[in-house]
Scaffold this motif. Structure first.
Motif, PDB file in Angstrom:
ATOM      1  N   MET A 175       0.852  -1.168   0.000  1.00  0.00           N
ATOM      2  CA  MET A 175       0.000   0.000   0.000  1.00  0.00           C
ATOM      3  C   MET A 175       0.897   1.230   0.000  1.00  0.00           C
ATOM      4  O   MET A 175       1.922   1.261   0.661  1.00  0.00           O
ATOM      5  CB  MET A 175      -0.904  -0.024   1.227  1.00  0.00           C
ATOM      6  CG  MET A 175      -1.762   1.185   1.347  1.00  0.00           C
ATOM      7  SD  MET A 175      -3.142   1.090   2.490  1.00  0.00           S
ATOM      8  CE  MET A 175      -2.455   0.415   3.944  1.00  0.00           C
ATOM      9  N   TRP A 202      -1.477   6.621   1.553  1.00  0.00           N
ATOM     10  CA  TRP A 202      -2.891   6.263   1.538  1.00  0.00           C
ATOM     11  C   TRP A 202      -3.603   6.492   2.865  1.00  0.00           C
ATOM     12  O   TRP A 202      -4.679   7.079   2.884  1.00  0.00           O
ATOM     13  CB  TRP A 202      -3.074   4.818   1.107  1.00  0.00           C
ATOM     14  CG  TRP A 202      -2.866   4.544  -0.343  1.00  0.00           C
ATOM     15  CD1 TRP A 202      -2.365   5.400  -1.296  1.00  0.00           C
ATOM     16  CD2 TRP A 202      -3.116   3.322  -1.016  1.00  0.00           C
ATOM     17  NE1 TRP A 202      -2.293   4.777  -2.505  1.00  0.00           N
ATOM     18  CE2 TRP A 202      -2.747   3.501  -2.361  1.00  0.00           C
ATOM     19  CE3 TRP A 202      -3.607   2.097  -0.606  1.00  0.00           C
ATOM     20  CZ2 TRP A 202      -2.878   2.490  -3.301  1.00  0.00           C
ATOM     21  CZ3 TRP A 202      -3.726   1.094  -1.544  1.00  0.00           C
ATOM     22  CH2 TRP A 202      -3.377   1.289  -2.877  1.00  0.00           C
ATOM     23  N   SER A 253      -0.320  -9.727  -4.381  1.00  0.00           N
ATOM     24  CA  SER A 253       0.008  -8.416  -3.827  1.00  0.00           C
ATOM     25  C   SER A 253      -1.245  -7.544  -3.709  1.00  0.00           C
ATOM     26  O   SER A 253      -1.445  -6.854  -2.704  1.00  0.00           O
ATOM     27  CB  SER A 253       1.046  -7.726  -4.710  1.00  0.00           C
ATOM     28  OG  SER A 253       1.279  -6.417  -4.278  1.00  0.00           O
ATOM     29  N   SER A 254      -2.098  -7.600  -4.721  1.00  0.00           N
ATOM     30  CA  SER A 254      -3.351  -6.833  -4.683  1.00  0.00           C
ATOM     31  C   SER A 254      -4.241  -7.305  -3.544  1.00  0.00           C
ATOM     32  O   SER A 254      -4.888  -6.501  -2.874  1.00  0.00           O
ATOM     33  CB  SER A 254      -4.100  -6.966  -6.006  1.00  0.00           C
ATOM     34  OG  SER A 254      -3.372  -6.400  -7.051  1.00  0.00           O
ATOM     35  N   GLN A 302      -2.929  -5.906  -0.306  1.00  0.00           N
ATOM     36  CA  GLN A 302      -3.267  -4.485  -0.207  1.00  0.00           C
ATOM     37  C   GLN A 302      -4.739  -4.289   0.131  1.00  0.00           C
ATOM     38  O   GLN A 302      -5.086  -3.422   0.944  1.00  0.00           O
ATOM     39  CB  GLN A 302      -2.913  -3.763  -1.504  1.00  0.00           C
ATOM     40  CG  GLN A 302      -1.438  -3.627  -1.725  1.00  0.00           C
ATOM     41  CD  GLN A 302      -1.108  -2.930  -3.042  1.00  0.00           C
ATOM     42  OE1 GLN A 302      -1.984  -2.511  -3.777  1.00  0.00           O
ATOM     43  NE2 GLN A 302       0.178  -2.823  -3.320  1.00  0.00           N
ATOM     44  N   SER A 358      -5.296  -4.935   3.753  1.00  0.00           N
ATOM     45  CA  SER A 358      -4.778  -3.801   4.521  1.00  0.00           C
ATOM     46  C   SER A 358      -5.776  -2.650   4.533  1.00  0.00           C
ATOM     47  O   SER A 358      -6.024  -2.033   5.572  1.00  0.00           O
ATOM     48  CB  SER A 358      -3.444  -3.363   3.932  1.00  0.00           C
ATOM     49  OG  SER A 358      -2.938  -2.270   4.628  1.00  0.00           O
TER      50      SER A 358
END
Length: 109
Positions: free
Chosen positions: A1, A5, A29-30, A33, A36
Motif C-alpha cells: 500500500m 494512503w 500483492s493486490s 493491499q 490492509s
C-alpha cells in the motif's frame, strides 16, 4: 500500500479498489493491499467497490477464478464493510454503467 494512503482514510466515505486482472503476477500483492485497506480503522464502515479491470484482455482469468484466488467469499464474510464486486474494462467501457449505478447508490445514501 502506498505510504500516503492512510492519510486519506479519515474523510473517506467509500472505497473503490481496482485490480488489474490481466496482471496475474500481482494478484497476491493486490489481495494483501485489499486486506490492509479493509482492516484500516477509519474504513470499517465505508462501502467498498472492488473492480476487476481489463476484462477485455484475452489473458485474464474468469471472475470465478480470480475471486477464488482472492478468497473473496472469506473476505466478504469477515469484512465489516459492505462489499460489491464488479468487472470492468476501462478501455471498452464494459461494466461502466454498473460502476456508475453503484456510485449513484452511494451518493444517494
Amino acid at each position: 500500500m502506498g505510504p500516503i494512503w492512510p492519510s486519506y482514510f479519515k474523510d473517506c466515505s467509500s472505497v473503490i479498489f481496482i485490480v488489474d486482472s490481466a496482471n496475474i503476477a500481482q494478484i497476491s500483492s493486490s489481495c494483501i493491499q485489499l486486506l490492509s485497506v479493509l482492516s484500516a480503522e477509519p474504513l470499517h464502515s465505508v462501502s467498498v467497490l472492488i473492480l476487476f479491470n481489463k476484462r477485455d484482455m484475452p489473458c485474464t482469468m474468469s471472475l470465478v477464478e480470480i475471486k477464488s484466488l482472492f478468497r473473496m467469499d472469506d473476505i466478504i464474510a469477515s469484512a465489516t464493510q459492505p462489499i460489491t464486486i464488479l468487472e470492468l474494462s476501462a478501455h471498452t467501457g464494459q461494466g461502466l454503467q454498473e460502476v456508475l449505478s453503484w456510485l449513484e447508490s452511494i451518493i444517494v445514501k
